[in-house]
Design a protein around this motif. Structure first.
Motif, PDB file in Angstrom:
ATOM      1  N   VAL A   1       0.659  -1.108  -0.361  1.00  0.00           N
ATOM      2  CA  VAL A   1       0.239   0.018   0.227  1.00  0.00           C
ATOM      3  C   VAL A   1       0.509   1.250  -0.055  1.00  0.00           C
ATOM      4  N   LYS A   2       2.324   0.848   0.007  1.00  0.00           N
ATOM      5  CA  LYS A   2       3.045   2.279   0.230  1.00  0.00           C
ATOM      6  C   LYS A   2       2.539   3.518  -0.688  1.00  0.00           C
ATOM      7  N   GLU A   3       1.818   3.728  -2.139  1.00  0.00           N
ATOM      8  CA  GLU A   3       1.859   4.359  -2.763  1.00  0.00           C
ATOM      9  C   GLU A   3       0.636   5.139  -1.985  1.00  0.00           C
ATOM     10  N   ILE A   4      -0.062   4.740  -1.388  1.00  0.00           N
ATOM     11  CA  ILE A   4      -1.956   5.295  -1.238  1.00  0.00           C
ATOM     12  C   ILE A   4      -1.641   6.253   0.301  1.00  0.00           C
ATOM     13  N   LYS A   5      -1.145   7.488  -0.225  1.00  0.00           N
ATOM     14  CA  LYS A   5      -0.628   9.134   0.897  1.00  0.00           C
ATOM     15  C   LYS A   5      -1.968   9.723   0.621  1.00  0.00           C
ATOM     16  N   GLY A   6      -1.067  10.452   1.661  1.00  0.00           N
ATOM     17  CA  GLY A   6      -2.010  12.145   1.696  1.00  0.00           C
ATOM     18  C   GLY A   6      -3.709  12.504   2.056  1.00  0.00           C
ATOM     19  N   VAL A   7      -4.407  13.115   1.016  1.00  0.00           N
ATOM     20  CA  VAL A   7      -5.116  13.089   1.071  1.00  0.00           C
ATOM     21  C   VAL A   7      -6.094  12.350   0.373  1.00  0.00           C
ATOM     22  N   ILE A   8      -6.988  11.477   1.236  1.00  0.00           N
ATOM     23  CA  ILE A   8      -8.048  10.992   0.355  1.00  0.00           C
ATOM     24  C   ILE A   8      -9.496  11.145   0.836  1.00  0.00           C
ATOM     25  N   PRO A   9     -10.179  11.239  -0.038  1.00  0.00           N
ATOM     26  CA  PRO A   9     -12.003  11.369   0.414  1.00  0.00           C
ATOM     27  C   PRO A   9     -12.559  10.262   0.327  1.00  0.00           C
ATOM     28  N   ALA A  10     -12.664  10.463   1.829  1.00  0.00           N
ATOM     29  CA  ALA A  10     -14.403   8.912   2.407  1.00  0.00           C
ATOM     30  C   ALA A  10     -15.661   9.807   0.942  1.00  0.00           C
ATOM     31  N   LEU A  11     -15.047   9.398   0.240  1.00  0.00           N
ATOM     32  CA  LEU A  11     -16.379   9.522  -1.093  1.00  0.00           C
ATOM     33  C   LEU A  11     -17.471   9.150  -0.412  1.00  0.00           C
ATOM     34  N   MET A  12     -18.342  10.671  -0.770  1.00  0.00           N
ATOM     35  CA  MET A  12     -20.200  10.446  -0.947  1.00  0.00           C
ATOM     36  C   MET A  12     -20.713   9.289  -2.512  1.00  0.00           C
ATOM     37  N   THR A  13     -21.493   8.797  -2.195  1.00  0.00           N
ATOM     38  CA  THR A  13     -22.265   8.474  -3.016  1.00  0.00           C
ATOM     39  C   THR A  13     -23.233   9.088  -2.909  1.00  0.00           C
TER      40      THR A  13
END
Ligand code: NAY
Length: 287
Positions: A1-13
């Motif tokens: 998962v190394k490359e999963i970083k930073g600002v990640i929205p918990a996306l709305m449906t």
């Protein structure tokens, strides 16, 4: 998962007025957030109203978003369900559809033991080759460090989304499990704190509405410009506190609509803000 970083929205449906998954709006929201520069997406979690959807709707959302994202940023799919069997089905679907990682809350509602929880994560991880990000969330019962360490010993478990309101555990997790074990901080109100305690990224609701503020925070923390980061954090907190007075997924959806992004409606039992209430909300936002 190394490359999963930073600002990640918990996306709305995005739902339409009749509570159906609304593909056009879903794509519009994703493309808006990509333009803003978000660094990944977290699908069908709490903010994605995941537990209000059936399996085929959840799969539909995953397919639409993955198609719209087109590999530009990593996508994590929340596959949590109380039943391991359903979670495995959703995890297999996420893998086949091209997701980068899966995530899940622990099984809840019944009083599951650490043994049940361990088996839950192990069984899902064994069924797919995607990395699993455990989701520690108060509503499902916060898991302690001992259990987290046990879960981290499962082959596929590569990180944790840590949505608690204390953060010293984030550094403890990093120290005791290893820096390669990814930690995502889940309280938008305390993004700066989460990052300072060593989180690799932040996953949360309000990155749907004001991604630019949190991208700036993330950048400033990297540059150790903490006073400036905190100034933005405080501004963000005042917006969050205002939104939390109502059904805040609806607040975010209507506020996005004012900005020209069709983020649709919430699904019941959440309540849509409309009419006079919407006007009052808007007036409050402008103040
Ligand atoms: C998800 O799965 O939707 C999330 O990652 C959301 C994390 C959120 N925490 C909870 C308990 O829902 O973004 C936060 C939260 O909405 C925010 O900090 C406002 O309190």
């Amino acid at each position: 998962v190394k490359e999963i970083k930073g600002v990640i929205p918990a996306l709305m449906t995005v739902f339409d007025e009749n509570e159906n998954v609304y593909e056009k709006g879903m794509r519009e929201l994703v493309s808006y957030l990509l333009k803003e520069g978000v660094e990944g997406f977290y699908l069908t979690g709490s903010t994605g109203e995941g537990f209000l959807m059936n399996e085929s709707e959840r799969k539909q959302v995953v397919e639409i978003v993955l198609d719209e994202v087109g590999g530009r940023v990593p996508v994590i799919v929340h596959v949590g369900a109380i039943s391991t069997k359903i979670s495995i089905e959703l995890a297999r679907h996420a893998e086949a559809a091209g997701a980068d990682a899966i995530s899940s809350v622990p099984p809840f509602y019944w009083r599951f033991t650490p043994e049940h929880i361990f088996n839950y994560y192990k069984d899902i991880s064994d069924a797919v080759s995607l990395p699993m990000i455990v989701y520690n969330v108060p509503l499902a019962g916060i898991m302690g460090l001992d259990l987290i360490k046990r879960l981290a010993s499962i082959d596929g478990v590569k990180g944790i989304k840590f949505t608690a309101t204390s953060h010293h555990e984030i550094s403890m997790i990093k120290n005791e499990i290893g820096n390669e074990f990814m930690v995502y901080s889940g309280a938008d109100e305390m993004a700066v704190s989460g990052l300072l305690h060593g989180a690799d990224g932040i996953i949360g609701s309000f990155y749907n509405l004001m991604p630019e503020m949190f991208l700036k925070i993330s950048q400033l923390v990297k540059e150790e410009r903490l006073t400036e980061a905190m100034a933005i954090q405080k501004e963000a907190v005042s917006i969050i506190m205002y939104a939390l007075k109502k059904d805040y997924y609806s607040v975010m959806k209507v506020a996005l609509r004012w900005m020209g992004v069709d983020a649709g409606y919430v699904r019941r039992p959440f309540m849509n803000i409309q009419g006079k209430e919407e006007e009052e909300l808007k007036a409050g936002f402008i103040d």
